[in-house]
Design a protein around this motif. Structure first.
Motif, PDB file in Angstrom:
ATOM      1  N   MET B   1       0.841  -1.200   0.000  1.00  0.00           N
ATOM      2  CA  MET B   1       0.000   0.000   0.000  1.00  0.00           C
ATOM      3  C   MET B   1       0.879   1.253   0.000  1.00  0.00           C
ATOM      4  SD  MET B   1      -2.896   1.262   2.724  1.00  0.00           S
ATOM      5  CE  MET B   1      -4.276   0.217   2.387  1.00  0.00           C
ATOM      6  N   LYS B   2       0.400   2.294  -0.666  1.00  0.00           N
ATOM      7  CA  LYS B   2       1.118   3.577  -0.689  1.00  0.00           C
ATOM      8  C   LYS B   2       1.196   4.163   0.718  1.00  0.00           C
ATOM      9  CE  LYS B   2       0.108   5.428  -5.251  1.00  0.00           C
ATOM     10  NZ  LYS B   2      -0.576   6.476  -5.967  1.00  0.00           N
ATOM     11  N   ASP B   3       2.006   5.200   0.856  1.00  0.00           N
ATOM     12  CA  ASP B   3       2.071   5.896   2.143  1.00  0.00           C
ATOM     13  C   ASP B   3       0.688   6.424   2.496  1.00  0.00           C
ATOM     14  OD1 ASP B   3       4.710   5.392   2.299  1.00  0.00           O
ATOM     15  OD2 ASP B   3       5.348   7.343   1.520  1.00  0.00           O
ATOM     16  N   SER B   4       0.420   6.465   3.800  1.00  0.00           N
ATOM     17  CA  SER B   4      -0.892   6.922   4.247  1.00  0.00           C
ATOM     18  C   SER B   4      -1.102   8.394   3.906  1.00  0.00           C
ATOM     19  CB  SER B   4      -1.008   6.721   5.756  1.00  0.00           C
ATOM     20  OG  SER B   4      -2.222   7.251   6.199  1.00  0.00           O
ATOM     21  N   LEU B   5      -2.334   8.703   3.529  1.00  0.00           N
ATOM     22  CA  LEU B   5      -2.715  10.099   3.265  1.00  0.00           C
ATOM     23  C   LEU B   5      -3.151  10.800   4.548  1.00  0.00           C
ATOM     24  CD1 LEU B   5      -4.875   9.448   0.064  1.00  0.00           C
ATOM     25  CD2 LEU B   5      -2.634  10.555   0.134  1.00  0.00           C
ATOM     26  N   VAL B   6      -3.327   9.998   5.614  1.00  0.00           N
ATOM     27  CA  VAL B   6      -3.849  10.556   6.864  1.00  0.00           C
ATOM     28  C   VAL B   6      -2.685  11.065   7.715  1.00  0.00           C
ATOM     29  CG1 VAL B   6      -5.275  10.112   8.894  1.00  0.00           C
ATOM     30  CG2 VAL B   6      -5.739   8.890   6.746  1.00  0.00           C
ATOM     31  N   THR B   7      -2.618  12.361   7.862  1.00  0.00           N
ATOM     32  CA  THR B   7      -1.529  12.961   8.643  1.00  0.00           C
ATOM     33  C   THR B   7      -1.894  12.960  10.130  1.00  0.00           C
ATOM     34  OG1 THR B   7      -2.509  15.148   8.491  1.00  0.00           O
ATOM     35  CG2 THR B   7      -0.990  14.497   6.711  1.00  0.00           C
ATOM     36  N   ASP B   8      -0.902  13.243  10.971  1.00  0.00           N
ATOM     37  CA  ASP B   8      -1.170  13.341  12.418  1.00  0.00           C
ATOM     38  C   ASP B   8      -2.201  14.431  12.697  1.00  0.00           C
ATOM     39  OD1 ASP B   8       0.620  11.336  12.871  1.00  0.00           O
ATOM     40  OD2 ASP B   8       2.270  12.661  13.494  1.00  0.00           O
ATOM     41  N   ASP B   9      -2.088  15.551  11.967  1.00  0.00           N
ATOM     42  CA  ASP B   9      -3.051  16.646  12.150  1.00  0.00           C
ATOM     43  C   ASP B   9      -4.473  16.162  11.850  1.00  0.00           C
ATOM     44  OD1 ASP B   9      -1.230  18.499  12.922  1.00  0.00           O
ATOM     45  OD2 ASP B   9      -1.036  19.456  10.947  1.00  0.00           O
ATOM     46  N   MET B  10      -4.617  15.359  10.799  1.00  0.00           N
ATOM     47  CA  MET B  10      -5.952  14.837  10.456  1.00  0.00           C
ATOM     48  C   MET B  10      -6.451  13.893  11.556  1.00  0.00           C
ATOM     49  SD  MET B  10      -5.286  14.259   6.370  1.00  0.00           S
ATOM     50  CE  MET B  10      -6.713  13.243   6.030  1.00  0.00           C
ATOM     51  N   GLN B  11      -5.580  13.026  12.048  1.00  0.00           N
ATOM     52  CA  GLN B  11      -5.996  12.106  13.122  1.00  0.00           C
ATOM     53  C   GLN B  11      -6.455  12.874  14.352  1.00  0.00           C
ATOM     54  OE1 GLN B  11      -6.822   9.194  13.360  1.00  0.00           O
ATOM     55  NE2 GLN B  11      -5.828   8.022  11.737  1.00  0.00           N
ATOM     56  N   ASN B  12      -5.810  14.013  14.605  1.00  0.00           N
ATOM     57  CA  ASN B  12      -6.132  14.776  15.816  1.00  0.00           C
ATOM     58  C   ASN B  12      -7.499  15.454  15.774  1.00  0.00           C
ATOM     59  OD1 ASN B  12      -3.784  14.086  17.101  1.00  0.00           O
ATOM     60  ND2 ASN B  12      -2.633  15.868  16.351  1.00  0.00           N
ATOM     61  N   ILE B  13      -8.085  15.580  14.588  1.00  0.00           N
ATOM     62  CA  ILE B  13      -9.411  16.239  14.540  1.00  0.00           C
ATOM     63  C   ILE B  13     -10.562  15.220  14.549  1.00  0.00           C
ATOM     64  CG2 ILE B  13      -8.577  18.326  13.385  1.00  0.00           C
ATOM     65  CD1 ILE B  13      -9.821  17.217  10.775  1.00  0.00           C
ATOM     66  N   VAL B  14     -10.230  13.919  14.559  1.00  0.00           N
ATOM     67  CA  VAL B  14     -11.286  12.898  14.574  1.00  0.00           C
ATOM     68  C   VAL B  14     -12.116  13.058  15.854  1.00  0.00           C
ATOM     69  CG1 VAL B  14     -11.750  10.416  14.763  1.00  0.00           C
ATOM     70  CG2 VAL B  14     -10.064  11.256  13.118  1.00  0.00           C
ATOM     71  N   GLY B  15     -13.416  13.189  15.697  1.00  0.00           N
ATOM     72  CA  GLY B  15     -14.329  13.318  16.841  1.00  0.00           C
ATOM     73  C   GLY B  15     -14.605  14.754  17.248  1.00  0.00           C
ATOM     74  N   LYS B  16     -13.797  15.697  16.745  1.00  0.00           N
ATOM     75  CA  LYS B  16     -14.021  17.102  17.120  1.00  0.00           C
ATOM     76  C   LYS B  16     -15.146  17.698  16.274  1.00  0.00           C
ATOM     77  CE  LYS B  16      -9.440  18.202  18.798  1.00  0.00           C
ATOM     78  NZ  LYS B  16      -8.142  18.788  18.477  1.00  0.00           N
ATOM     79  N   VAL B  17     -15.891  18.634  16.869  1.00  0.00           N
ATOM     80  CA  VAL B  17     -16.955  19.291  16.097  1.00  0.00           C
ATOM     81  C   VAL B  17     -16.305  20.128  15.004  1.00  0.00           C
ATOM     82  CG1 VAL B  17     -18.831  20.973  16.153  1.00  0.00           C
ATOM     83  CG2 VAL B  17     -18.564  19.333  18.037  1.00  0.00           C
ATOM     84  N   MET B  18     -16.688  19.814  13.754  1.00  0.00           N
ATOM     85  CA  MET B  18     -16.099  20.499  12.603  1.00  0.00           C
ATOM     86  C   MET B  18     -16.911  21.742  12.232  1.00  0.00           C
ATOM     87  SD  MET B  18     -15.670  18.786   8.877  1.00  0.00           S
ATOM     88  CE  MET B  18     -13.956  18.373   9.069  1.00  0.00           C
ATOM     89  N   ARG B  19     -18.218  21.617  12.410  1.00  0.00           N
ATOM     90  CA  ARG B  19     -19.101  22.708  12.002  1.00  0.00           C
ATOM     91  C   ARG B  19     -20.446  22.550  12.695  1.00  0.00           C
ATOM     92  NH1 ARG B  19     -21.352  21.699   6.472  1.00  0.00           N
ATOM     93  NH2 ARG B  19     -19.207  21.088   6.108  1.00  0.00           N
ATOM     94  N   GLU B  20     -21.039  23.667  13.099  1.00  0.00           N
ATOM     95  CA  GLU B  20     -22.439  23.661  13.536  1.00  0.00           C
ATOM     96  C   GLU B  20     -23.211  24.515  12.563  1.00  0.00           C
ATOM     97  OE1 GLU B  20     -23.513  22.657  18.102  1.00  0.00           O
ATOM     98  OE2 GLU B  20     -23.653  24.728  17.433  1.00  0.00           O
TER      99      GLU B  20
END
Lengths: 140, 171
Positions: B1-20
């Protein structure tokens, strides 16, 4: 046909099919109410650049077709509890989509019957476009 | 598999409110147009457009189809004059994170859970969006990034209306 009595339900019952052709007249109407104008829904070049043979329908419209299938069968007394769908291949412009459903499980409770339904969308060539499941409730 | 496209910054926003988002009050006309567009070329059920008829049903008036979207075109929040962060359904940019480069974004799976509270004319709907998962696969289009977006709706009385989980593919 609208279900009148939950006692008439059986596992394996087929829901009346919901059929729509992929026309500009229909998709434009949905694009207008859902503010959904991604070019791959109407521009052949964009669709081809993204790896598809032709423009294809909006996923929310396909979900609406599943909802409409359930509503037509249940009537106004029924309620949709859950609905999940996986889009397996695009519903291309000018194809005809046949939306079907089949009862897979009945759970009779005190005041309601919970009904599990297997869902499918297939195109003119009988290729599977989407599969899904739903649970609905009807008053006993 | 290619290198992951998911950066640490992206992982850190999982579960956070993105928009109301907060809708404008839903109008009967919005509901009618939605139903007409879905059922076209056939006539939609009267429950969605005939006020007199709808008043005689157990619903007591017009209600919206379950999948109705009150957020199309314009919302109270964000308002039209606020700069649009994303031209697509979502973007990590809404939380200040740069998304991976991609040429297409498609919806591959939708999971809806509905309450027994229906949307009615006059309702104001609040939606809370979160990215809840990233995963990657090799597919027909090459290396594909899957992103699950959760979207929870409540009305003006804080009654839960529905939760949608949408899985988007970017490639």
């Amino acid at each position: 046909m609208v279900i009148r009595n939950t006692q008439d339900l059986n596992i394996g019952d087929e829901l009346p099919t919901f059929i729509r052709k992929g026309t500009v007249e229909h998709w434009n109407r949905f694009a207008a109410v859902n503010d959904e104008f991604a070019p791959h829904h109407w521009d052949y070049d964009v669709a081809k650049n993204e790896g598809f043979d032709a423009p294809f329908a909006m996923a929310p419209l396909q979900m609406s077709f599943f909802n409409a299938l359930l509503r037509t069968w249940m009537g106004e007394q029924g309620r949709i509890i859950s609905l999940s769908a996986k889009l397996k291949s695009p519903f291309f412009k000018e194809q005809t989509l046949v939306v079907t459903g089949r009862v897979t499980e009945l759970q009779i409770l005190e005041t309601e019957t919970y009904i599990d339904i297997e869902l499918m969308q297939a195109d003119t060539d009988n290729k599977t476009v989407a599969i899904g499941t739903a649970q609905v409730a009807l008053a006993n | 598999m290619k290198d992951s496209l998911v950066t640490d910054d992206m992982q850190n926003i999982v579960g956070k409110v993105m928009r109301e988002s907060v809708s404008h009050p839903v109008s009967t006309s919005d509901i009618r147009k939605w139903a007409i567009s879905v059922y076209y070329p056939e006539e939609p059920p009267r429950l969605f457009w005939d006020e007199e008829y709808a008043a005689t049903t157990t619903h007591g008036g017009i209600v919206a189809p379950e999948e109705f979207n009150p957020f199309a075109w314009s919302t109270q929040k964000p308002s039209l004059d606020e700069p649009k962060v994303s031209g697509t359904a979502f973007s990590e940019r809404e939380l200040g994170i740069e998304p991976p480069k991609y040429k297409a974004i498609l919806l591959s799976e939708i999971r809806e859970n509905y309450s027994d509270v229906r949307i009615r004319p006059g309702d104001v709907i609040r939606a809370t969006h979160r990215i809840t998962n990233y995963f990657e696969r090799e597919g027909r289009m090459g290396h594909m990034l899957y992103t699950t977006l959760s979207n929870e709706w409540h009305n003006q009385s804080e009654q839960w209306i529905r939760t949608t989980e949408s899985v988007f593919i970017r490639y």
